[in-house]
Scaffold this motif. Structure first.
Motif, PDB file in Angstrom:
ATOM      1  N   ALA A  57      -0.611  85.581  -3.474  1.00  0.00           N
ATOM      2  CA  ALA A  57      -1.573  86.022  -2.457  1.00  0.00           C
ATOM      3  C   ALA A  57      -2.716  86.822  -3.080  1.00  0.00           C
ATOM      4  O   ALA A  57      -3.889  86.597  -2.756  1.00  0.00           O
ATOM      5  N   MET A  58      -2.376  87.742  -3.975  1.00  0.00           N
ATOM      6  CA  MET A  58      -3.420  88.561  -4.609  1.00  0.00           C
ATOM      7  C   MET A  58      -4.335  87.709  -5.489  1.00  0.00           C
ATOM      8  O   MET A  58      -5.559  87.867  -5.464  1.00  0.00           O
TER       9      MET A  58
ATOM     10  N   GLY B 157      -6.719  85.705  -3.378  1.00  0.00           N
ATOM     11  CA  GLY B 157      -7.809  86.545  -2.878  1.00  0.00           C
ATOM     12  C   GLY B 157      -8.848  86.840  -3.945  1.00  0.00           C
ATOM     13  O   GLY B 157     -10.055  86.755  -3.702  1.00  0.00           O
TER      14      GLY B 157
ATOM     15  N   ILE C 203     -12.817  85.513  -4.027  1.00  0.00           N
ATOM     16  CA  ILE C 203     -13.961  86.418  -4.207  1.00  0.00           C
ATOM     17  C   ILE C 203     -14.811  85.959  -5.388  1.00  0.00           C
ATOM     18  O   ILE C 203     -16.039  85.885  -5.299  1.00  0.00           O
TER      19      ILE C 203
ATOM     20  N   LEU D  94      -8.904  78.232   1.832  1.00  0.00           N
ATOM     21  CA  LEU D  94      -9.733  79.354   2.274  1.00  0.00           C
ATOM     22  C   LEU D  94     -11.216  79.076   2.035  1.00  0.00           C
ATOM     23  O   LEU D  94     -12.061  79.402   2.875  1.00  0.00           O
TER      24      LEU D  94
END
Length: 182
Positions: free
Chosen positions: A13-14, A17, A21, A66
């Protein structure tokens, strides 16, 4: 219950993310139909080295989905699959190359090989999409195959080279970020 699966899921998950970005905020946008130079490969490749290709592919898949939600360029459902989840999931395949307890020089070669392999898989997904759905943008008299290859290589090859450079710095200066935790 063991904490190991939870830790791996948290890392996925990290990493997803961070990669998102790097792909959307810290990127050099080149072309109106998509494609940018970014460091999106680095976190996914790091995870793939740390946790294996399965975790890397899952993180890449999440990044692709995403990215599809944040900045889509859609012309066909199959193009969406090729350009988003499949292309980014391919980056996790860097994990098929195992970093051995070896001299740094050997590890650097393995990293370059893994990043190039993963980038080539991503290029293949975007290239296929480009030939089928974006060939219409090829200049008059220019082959859609060559156009797609040139277009997609114009940002993926710099991505690969930049990612190799960053990975070399990371494995040299902070190898604990790249190696598998005990």
């Amino acid at each position: 219950m063991s904490q190991r699966p939870l830790i791996v899921l948290l890392e996925i998950a990290m990493i997803a993310g961070i990669a998102l970005i790097l792909n959307n905020v810290i990127a050099i946008k080149l072309w109106p139909q998509g494609g940018s130079i970014s460091l999106v490969m680095v976190p996914i490749v790091i995870l793939a080295f740390r946790r294996g290709w399965g975790a890397g592919v899952l993180a890449g898949l999440i990044v692709g989905l995403l990215d599809l939600m944040i900045a889509p360029y859609i012309v066909h459902p199959a193009q969406v699959v090729l350009d988003y989840p499949l292309a980014f999931a391919a980056l996790g395949m860097a994990g098929v190359v195992k970093l051995k307890e070896a001299p740094l020089k050997d590890q650097l070669g393995l990293i370059a090989m893994a990043v190039t392999f993963a980038g080539a898989l991503r290029l293949a997904a975007h290239f296929t999409s480009g030939v089928i759905w974006f060939g219409q943008y090829a200049p008059e008299g220019f082959s859609p195959v060559l156009y797609s290859l040139a277009y997609n290589a114009s940002y993926i090859v710099p991505d690969i080279l930049l990612s190799i450079l960053v990975m070399v710095v990371l494995v040299t200066k902070a190898p604990q970020l790249v190696t598998r935790p005990q």
